[in-house]
Design a protein around this motif. Structure first.
Motif, PDB file in Angstrom:
ATOM      1  N   LEU A 155       0.958  -1.057   0.011  1.00 22.56           N
ATOM      2  CA  LEU A 155       0.070  -0.068   0.043  1.00 22.56           C
ATOM      3  C   LEU A 155       0.823   1.411   0.022  1.00 22.56           C
ATOM      4  CD1 LEU A 155      -3.046  -1.025   2.540  1.00 22.56           C
ATOM      5  CD2 LEU A 155      -2.737  -1.205  -0.112  1.00 22.56           C
ATOM      6  N   GLN A 156       1.803   1.077   0.671  1.00 20.17           N
ATOM      7  CA  GLN A 156       2.896   2.405   0.690  1.00 20.17           C
ATOM      8  C   GLN A 156       3.551   2.948  -0.746  1.00 20.17           C
ATOM      9  OE1 GLN A 156       3.054   4.335   3.042  1.00 20.17           O
ATOM     10  NE2 GLN A 156       2.063   3.368   4.837  1.00 20.17           N
ATOM     11  N   ARG A 157       3.586   1.571  -1.356  1.00 18.06           N
ATOM     12  CA  ARG A 157       4.024   1.946  -2.668  1.00 18.06           C
ATOM     13  C   ARG A 157       3.195   2.215  -3.697  1.00 18.06           C
ATOM     14  NH1 ARG A 157       9.134  -1.271  -2.500  1.00 18.06           N
ATOM     15  NH2 ARG A 157       9.807  -1.029  -0.274  1.00 18.06           N
ATOM     16  N   LEU A 158       1.889   2.076  -3.430  1.00 19.63           N
ATOM     17  CA  LEU A 158       0.748   2.038  -4.635  1.00 19.63           C
ATOM     18  C   LEU A 158       0.027   3.699  -4.084  1.00 19.63           C
ATOM     19  CD1 LEU A 158      -0.934  -1.431  -4.614  1.00 19.63           C
ATOM     20  CD2 LEU A 158       0.473  -0.054  -6.551  1.00 19.63           C
ATOM     21  N   ARG A 159      -0.110   4.206  -3.010  1.00 17.03           N
ATOM     22  CA  ARG A 159      -0.807   5.292  -2.709  1.00 17.03           C
ATOM     23  C   ARG A 159      -0.723   6.341  -3.652  1.00 17.03           C
ATOM     24  NH1 ARG A 159      -0.569   3.507   3.393  1.00 17.03           N
ATOM     25  NH2 ARG A 159      -2.608   2.468   3.495  1.00 17.03           N
ATOM     26  N   SER A 160       0.506   6.608  -4.061  1.00 18.71           N
ATOM     27  CA  SER A 160       0.850   7.687  -4.876  1.00 18.71           C
ATOM     28  C   SER A 160       0.088   7.733  -6.172  1.00 18.71           C
ATOM     29  CB  SER A 160       2.315   7.936  -4.921  1.00 18.71           C
ATOM     30  OG  SER A 160       2.899   6.989  -5.782  1.00 18.71           O
ATOM     31  N   ARG A 161      -0.534   6.570  -6.689  1.00 19.75           N
ATOM     32  CA  ARG A 161      -1.374   6.525  -7.897  1.00 19.75           C
ATOM     33  C   ARG A 161      -2.610   7.215  -7.673  1.00 19.75           C
ATOM     34  NH1 ARG A 161       1.544   2.178 -10.375  1.00 19.75           N
ATOM     35  NH2 ARG A 161       3.471   1.821  -9.424  1.00 19.75           N
ATOM     36  N   THR A 162      -3.260   7.429  -8.748  1.00 15.94           N
ATOM     37  CA  THR A 162      -4.619   7.780  -8.743  1.00 15.94           C
ATOM     38  C   THR A 162      -5.539   6.761  -8.664  1.00 15.94           C
ATOM     39  OG1 THR A 162      -4.880   7.630 -11.287  1.00 15.94           O
ATOM     40  CG2 THR A 162      -4.081   9.802 -10.078  1.00 15.94           C
ATOM     41  N   GLY A 163      -6.786   7.055  -8.286  1.00 16.73           N
ATOM     42  CA  GLY A 163      -7.644   5.868  -8.385  1.00 16.73           C
ATOM     43  C   GLY A 163      -7.885   5.159  -9.885  1.00 16.73           C
ATOM     44  N   ASP A 164      -7.502   5.990 -10.879  1.00 19.27           N
ATOM     45  CA  ASP A 164      -7.714   5.390 -12.261  1.00 19.27           C
ATOM     46  C   ASP A 164      -6.488   4.437 -12.595  1.00 19.27           C
ATOM     47  OD1 ASP A 164     -10.439   6.560 -12.561  1.00 19.27           O
ATOM     48  OD2 ASP A 164      -9.793   8.003 -13.921  1.00 19.27           O
ATOM     49  N   GLU A 165      -5.526   4.803 -12.094  1.00 21.22           N
ATOM     50  CA  GLU A 165      -4.205   4.190 -12.269  1.00 21.22           C
ATOM     51  C   GLU A 165      -4.253   2.924 -11.385  1.00 21.22           C
ATOM     52  OE1 GLU A 165      -0.834   7.858 -13.061  1.00 21.22           O
ATOM     53  OE2 GLU A 165      -1.438   7.042 -10.944  1.00 21.22           O
ATOM     54  N   LEU A 166      -4.702   2.935 -10.362  1.00 20.10           N
ATOM     55  CA  LEU A 166      -4.991   1.914  -9.426  1.00 20.10           C
ATOM     56  C   LEU A 166      -5.880   0.617 -10.101  1.00 20.10           C
ATOM     57  CD1 LEU A 166      -3.829   0.842  -6.568  1.00 20.10           C
ATOM     58  CD2 LEU A 166      -6.335   0.995  -6.012  1.00 20.10           C
ATOM     59  N   LEU A 167      -6.844   1.170 -10.590  1.00 21.13           N
ATOM     60  CA  LEU A 167      -7.803   0.391 -11.104  1.00 21.13           C
ATOM     61  C   LEU A 167      -7.288  -0.339 -12.496  1.00 21.13           C
ATOM     62  CD1 LEU A 167     -10.797  -0.931 -11.649  1.00 21.13           C
ATOM     63  CD2 LEU A 167     -11.367   1.283 -12.825  1.00 21.13           C
ATOM     64  N   ARG A 168      -6.317   0.228 -13.421  1.00 17.44           N
ATOM     65  CA  ARG A 168      -5.865  -0.142 -14.289  1.00 17.44           C
ATOM     66  C   ARG A 168      -4.752  -1.401 -13.910  1.00 17.44           C
ATOM     67  NH1 ARG A 168      -6.029   4.990 -16.771  1.00 17.44           N
ATOM     68  NH2 ARG A 168      -3.945   5.581 -15.891  1.00 17.44           N
TER      69      ARG A 168
END
Length: 278
Positions: free
Chosen positions: A93-106
Motif C-alpha cells: 500500500l505504501q508503494r501504491l498510494r501515490s497513484r490515482t484511483g484510475d491508475e490503481l484500477l488499471r
C-alpha cells in the motif's frame, strides 16, 4: 463444508469475483477512492491495493519501487499492523498510494487478467499441491477458497464504505461462507469461551440463511441433528455474522440486532468475541 472445492467451479467464481470488484469501483471519483473503509487505516483505494498486492505475490511479482517523494515509513509501527502478513500488506500500500484511483484500477485489471490466465493453466497436481497460506499449509485448492473469501469480504467492505448494496448470497457467497464457517467452532471455544458440554446454535437469516449447531466436547465441531436444546442460541442476519467475524463492526453497537435464547449471558459473551480474521 470441509471438502476441497471443485477446480473449474472455484476458478470460475474467482474470475467472477475479480470482475464484480472491478464493476464496484469503476467510475469512482478520487474522493470516493479515498473513502475510509471498515478496516482500520484503510480506504477503498487501499482495499483494492491490498488485493493487487496479494494476487501479484501469487504471480511471483514484487512490490513496485518506492516513489522517492513518498515517505519511507516503518510499516510495523502502524497501529493496525499486528503480524508479518499485515506488514507485507502495508508495504504494497505504501508503494501504491501515490497513484490515482484510475491508475490503481488499471493495475488491478491487469493483475486480475494475469491471475485468471494462471488459474486456467493449473493442472490437478498444482491444484492439490501443499501451499503456505494464511491458514497454514494447505492444498492450493483450499488456499484459493481462502482467496475467494478474502475478496468477497473486501467486496462487502467497499460496498459498506460507499453505502451500496451488493448481492451477499449466490454461489460466491455460499463458497466464501463455507470457508468462513470452518473457523466458527474454534472461535466459539477459544475466543467466546463456550464451556465444555455446551451446544451453541446460530440461526442465520438473510441471504445466507441457515442454522448451525456447534457442540463443544474435547473440541468444538458441527452437528447436524442435535438431540437437545441449545445451551445458547443466537439469531442474526448472515451478513452481520460475517462482519462480526471479520472484526468489521463493534459488537457492542449491534447486540440489539441479535436475538438471544437460552443462556443469554453466554450468548452475549459469544457475540462480543466472534472476530477472528486478520
Amino acid at each position: 463444508m470441509h471438502d476441497l472445492p471443485d477446480r473449474p467451479e472455484l476458478v470460475a467464481l474467482l474470475s467472477e469475483q475479480f470482475e464484480v470488484l472491478t464493476d464496484l469501483v469503476t467510475g469512482l471519483g478520487e474522493d470516493e477512492w479515498r473513502t475510509p473503509s471498515p478496516l482500520p487505516g484503510w480506504t477503498v483505494f487501499d482495499v483494492i491495493g491490498h488485493i493487487i498486492g496479494t494476487e501479484s505475490l501469487l504471480l511471483g511479482e514484487k512490490p513496485p519501487a518506492r516513489d522517492a517523494q513518498t515517505p519511507d515509513i516503518d510499516v510495523k509501527t502502524l497501529p493496525h499492523v499486528r503480524n508479518e502478513i499485515g506488514a507485507l500488506n502495508e508495504i504494497w500500500l505504501q508503494r501504491l498510494r501515490s497513484r490515482t484511483g484510475d491508475e490503481l484500477l488499471r493495475l488491478y485489471r491487469g493483475v486480475a487478467d494475469r491471475r485468471r490466465k494462471a488459474l486456467a493453466e493449473l493442472d490437478d497436481q498444482a491444484w492439490l499441491a501443499p501451499t503456505q497460506s494464511p491458514v497454514g499449509e494447505v492444498p492450493y485448492a483450499r488456499f484459493m477458497r481462502v482467496r475467494l473469501f478474502d475478496c468477497w469480504m473486501h467486496e462487502l467492505d467497499i460496498a459498506d464504505a460507499l453505502g451500496r448494496q451488493v448481492e451477499e448470497g449466490g454461489a460466491r457467497g455460499e463458497v466464501a461462507f463455507a470457508e468462513f464457517a470452518r473457523s466458527l467452532p474454534r472461535v466459539i471455544v477459544k475466543r467466546g469461551k463456550a464451556p465444555a458440554g455446551s451446544l451453541i446454535t446460530l440461526r442465520l437469516t438473510g441471504p445466507l440463511a441457515r442454522t448451525l449447531h456447534i457442540e463443544v466436547g474435547d473440541r468444538a465441531s458441527y452437528v447436524t441433528a442435535p438431540d437437545r436444546e441449545a445451551t445458547a442460541a443466537l439469531q442474526l442476519d448472515s451478513g452481520l455474522l460475517v462482519r462480526l467475524g471479520g472484526g468489521r463492526v463493534d459488537p457492542g453497537t449491534v447486540l440489539d440486532r441479535i436475538g438471544f435464547q437460552g443462556d443469554t449471558d453466554l450468548g452475549r459473551q459469544l457475540a462480543r468475541n466472534l472476530a477472528f480474521t486478520i
